[in-house]
Design a protein around this motif. Structure first.
Motif, mmCIF file in Angstrom:
data_model
loop_
_atom_site.group_PDB
_atom_site.id
_atom_site.type_symbol
_atom_site.label_atom_id
_atom_site.label_comp_id
_atom_site.label_asym_id
_atom_site.label_seq_id
_atom_site.Cartn_x
_atom_site.Cartn_y
_atom_site.Cartn_z
ATOM 1 N N VAL A 137 0.841 -1.193 0.000
ATOM 2 C CA VAL A 137 0.000 0.000 0.000
ATOM 3 C C VAL A 137 0.879 1.247 0.000
ATOM 4 C CG1 VAL A 137 -1.772 1.298 1.236
ATOM 5 C CG2 VAL A 137 -1.853 -1.207 1.212
ATOM 6 N N ASN A 138 1.825 1.276 0.928
ATOM 7 C CA ASN A 138 2.785 2.382 1.022
ATOM 8 C C ASN A 138 4.200 1.819 0.945
ATOM 9 O OD1 ASN A 138 0.939 4.605 1.444
ATOM 10 N ND2 ASN A 138 0.585 3.780 3.489
ATOM 11 N N PRO A 139 4.704 1.575 -0.262
ATOM 12 C CA PRO A 139 6.028 0.966 -0.401
ATOM 13 C C PRO A 139 7.144 1.865 0.092
ATOM 14 C CG PRO A 139 5.211 1.716 -2.537
ATOM 15 C CD PRO A 139 4.077 1.859 -1.569
ATOM 16 N N MET A 140 8.060 1.269 0.844
ATOM 17 C CA MET A 140 9.247 1.956 1.329
ATOM 18 C C MET A 140 10.477 1.274 0.749
ATOM 19 S SD MET A 140 8.029 4.332 3.366
ATOM 20 C CE MET A 140 9.321 4.842 4.500
ATOM 21 N N LYS A 141 11.434 2.072 0.319
ATOM 22 C CA LYS A 141 12.661 1.537 -0.277
ATOM 23 C C LYS A 141 13.799 1.595 0.729
ATOM 24 C CE LYS A 141 15.885 2.365 -4.105
ATOM 25 N NZ LYS A 141 16.178 3.229 -5.275
ATOM 26 N N ASN A 142 14.560 0.508 0.821
ATOM 27 C CA ASN A 142 15.727 0.475 1.688
ATOM 28 C C ASN A 142 16.919 1.042 0.918
ATOM 29 O OD1 ASN A 142 18.086 -0.366 3.182
ATOM 30 N ND2 ASN A 142 16.801 -1.874 4.221
ATOM 31 N N LYS A 143 17.499 2.126 1.427
ATOM 32 C CA LYS A 143 18.601 2.792 0.732
ATOM 33 C C LYS A 143 19.847 1.911 0.640
ATOM 34 C CE LYS A 143 18.546 6.330 3.500
ATOM 35 N NZ LYS A 143 18.912 7.635 4.135
ATOM 36 N N LYS A 144 19.975 0.957 1.563
ATOM 37 C CA LYS A 144 21.174 0.129 1.587
ATOM 38 C C LYS A 144 21.122 -1.020 0.591
ATOM 39 C CE LYS A 144 22.771 1.027 6.310
ATOM 40 N NZ LYS A 144 23.089 0.418 7.631
ATOM 41 N N CYS A 145 20.008 -1.739 0.566
ATOM 42 C CA CYS A 145 19.927 -2.929 -0.301
ATOM 43 C C CYS A 145 18.937 -2.759 -1.457
ATOM 44 C CB CYS A 145 19.559 -4.157 0.522
ATOM 45 S SG CYS A 145 17.971 -4.047 1.388
ATOM 46 N N ASN A 146 18.215 -1.608 -1.480
ATOM 47 C CA ASN A 146 17.263 -1.288 -2.555
ATOM 48 C C ASN A 146 16.031 -2.189 -2.600
ATOM 49 O OD1 ASN A 146 18.743 0.908 -3.620
ATOM 50 N ND2 ASN A 146 20.074 -0.494 -4.757
ATOM 51 N N HIS A 147 15.780 -2.936 -1.535
ATOM 52 C CA HIS A 147 14.575 -3.756 -1.498
ATOM 53 C C HIS A 147 13.391 -2.931 -0.979
ATOM 54 C CE1 HIS A 147 17.379 -7.436 -1.367
ATOM 55 N NE2 HIS A 147 16.796 -7.374 -2.555
ATOM 56 N N HIS A 148 12.197 -3.379 -1.314
ATOM 57 C CA HIS A 148 10.971 -2.666 -0.938
ATOM 58 C C HIS A 148 10.143 -3.480 0.042
ATOM 59 C CE1 HIS A 148 11.997 -0.529 -4.680
ATOM 60 N NE2 HIS A 148 11.293 0.472 -4.178
ATOM 61 N N TYR A 149 9.443 -2.761 0.932
ATOM 62 C CA TYR A 149 8.530 -3.386 1.885
ATOM 63 C C TYR A 149 7.348 -2.433 2.097
ATOM 64 C CZ TYR A 149 13.474 -4.068 3.208
ATOM 65 O OH TYR A 149 14.837 -4.202 3.193
ATOM 66 N N ASP A 150 6.236 -2.993 2.550
ATOM 67 C CA ASP A 150 5.123 -2.123 2.912
ATOM 68 C C ASP A 150 5.481 -1.416 4.218
ATOM 69 O OD1 ASP A 150 2.245 -1.450 2.188
ATOM 70 O OD2 ASP A 150 2.077 -1.897 4.316
ATOM 71 N N GLU A 151 5.156 -0.133 4.304
ATOM 72 C CA GLU A 151 5.585 0.683 5.439
ATOM 73 C C GLU A 151 5.170 0.094 6.786
ATOM 74 O OE1 GLU A 151 5.470 5.369 6.832
ATOM 75 O OE2 GLU A 151 3.880 4.610 5.511
ATOM 76 N N ALA A 152 3.898 -0.220 6.935
ATOM 77 C CA ALA A 152 3.410 -0.720 8.227
ATOM 78 C C ALA A 152 4.108 -2.021 8.609
ATOM 79 C CB ALA A 152 1.897 -0.917 8.171
ATOM 80 N N ALA A 153 4.341 -2.888 7.630
ATOM 81 C CA ALA A 153 4.943 -4.194 7.906
ATOM 82 C C ALA A 153 6.393 -4.068 8.354
ATOM 83 C CB ALA A 153 4.848 -5.080 6.661
ATOM 84 N N ILE A 154 7.184 -3.289 7.645
ATOM 85 C CA ILE A 154 8.605 -3.198 7.988
ATOM 86 C C ILE A 154 8.818 -2.430 9.289
ATOM 87 C CG2 ILE A 154 9.029 -1.121 6.618
ATOM 88 C CD1 ILE A 154 11.416 -4.120 7.185
ATOM 89 N N LEU A 155 8.017 -1.373 9.519
ATOM 90 C CA LEU A 155 8.155 -0.629 10.774
ATOM 91 C C LEU A 155 7.745 -1.503 11.958
ATOM 92 C CD1 LEU A 155 6.907 2.973 9.859
ATOM 93 C CD2 LEU A 155 9.245 2.100 9.988
ATOM 94 N N GLY A 156 6.739 -2.334 11.743
ATOM 95 C CA GLY A 156 6.314 -3.258 12.797
ATOM 96 C C GLY A 156 7.396 -4.271 13.118
ATOM 97 N N LEU A 157 8.083 -4.758 12.079
ATOM 98 C CA LEU A 157 9.156 -5.735 12.285
ATOM 99 C C LEU A 157 10.334 -5.093 13.016
ATOM 100 C CD1 LEU A 157 10.336 -8.545 11.787
ATOM 101 C CD2 LEU A 157 11.195 -7.709 9.578
ATOM 102 N N ILE A 158 10.700 -3.874 12.597
ATOM 103 C CA ILE A 158 11.811 -3.173 13.242
ATOM 104 C C ILE A 158 11.506 -2.954 14.730
ATOM 105 C CG2 ILE A 158 13.045 -0.981 13.371
ATOM 106 C CD1 ILE A 158 12.788 -0.780 10.326
ATOM 107 N N LYS A 159 10.277 -2.531 15.025
ATOM 108 C CA LYS A 159 9.880 -2.290 16.414
ATOM 109 C C LYS A 159 9.928 -3.582 17.231
ATOM 110 C CE LYS A 159 6.195 -0.219 19.208
ATOM 111 N NZ LYS A 159 4.865 0.447 19.177
#
Length: 228
Positions: free
Chosen positions: A162-184
């Motif tokens: 829904v809201n794709p976020m790009k990782n500046k280091k590896c250039n992979h994409h994740y949905d914002e809510a999912a990756i922020l939830g995993l990081i937390k």
């Protein structure tokens, strides 16, 4: 002025920041529209959108500094006599003026949404040029579908982002809510967050590494539009 009134004002400012972020996303979308229809040469409309993005980034940065200064000042007041509240306004104003004077407009280029805007413009213009050259070629439909599924699917949720976020280091994409939830969640376990893309060697994904990808989000939205 009471501390509760100060906290209420800070809450309003943070809500304002969310609106600024939404506005910056809209400006980026308009700029991408202009880039898609651009002829040879510079498009003054894109330059105007870039200037607008930078102004929004500047305002967002100033709000961040103001909120930080007020929070520091109020925390000090809590440990002092109530009379200290009377000098709070002057103290905040003085510190804010001093801090803003030390800032550089060049630093705005590192604002996440400015970075996303610049990346989107570069990608949009490149794709526009490629399409003008390749508009007579016909893509294989099965390959196109497969590519879109890979590009649009979050490696965490396995559903379309829904809201794709790009990782500046590896250039992979994740949905914002999912990756922020995993990081937390990993932070709660005092562990590093590994990139969820199979085979990726990035073992320390941080929130500061993530930037919005308006171009990919736009493609996803267009895909939805084409289905209706």
């Amino acid at each position: 002025m009471s501390l509760s009134a100060v906290h209420g004002t800070l809450s309003s400012l943070k809500s304002c920041q969310a609106d600024i972020g939404t506005g910056m996303d809209i400006v980026t979308g308009v700029a991408m529209d202009l880039a898609e229809t651009q002829d040879e040469g510079d498009n003054p409309g894109i330059k105007e959108m870039e200037a607008m993005i930078l102004e929004c980034a500047k305002l967002d940065r100033e709000i961040n500094h103001f909120v930080d200064i007020v929070q520091q000042a109020t925390s000090e007041v809590n440990t002092q006599q109530p009379e200290a509240m009377f000098s709070l306004s002057d103290k905040v104003k003085e510190q804010f003026t001093e801090r803003i004077a030390r800032l550089s407009d060049a630093e705005l280029q590192s604002h996440p949404k400015v970075v996303a805007f610049m990346d989107s413009m570069k990608t949009s213009l490149t794709q526009a040029n490629q399409e003008s050259v390749e508009n007579t070629e016909e893509l294989d439909e099965d390959i196109a579908v497969t590519q879109s599924q890979v590009n649009f699917t979050c490696p965490l949720t396995q559903v379309e982002m829904v809201n794709p976020m790009k990782n500046k280091k590896c250039n992979h994409h994740y949905d914002e809510a999912a990756i922020l939830g995993l990081i937390k969640a990993k932070q709660g376990q005092k562990k590093k967050c590994r990139c969820p893309v199979v085979g990726c060697g990035n073992t320390d994904v941080r929130q500061s590494d993530l930037i919005p990808d308006p171009m990919l989000r736009r493609k996803i939205q267009k895909r939805h539009s084409s289905r209706t």
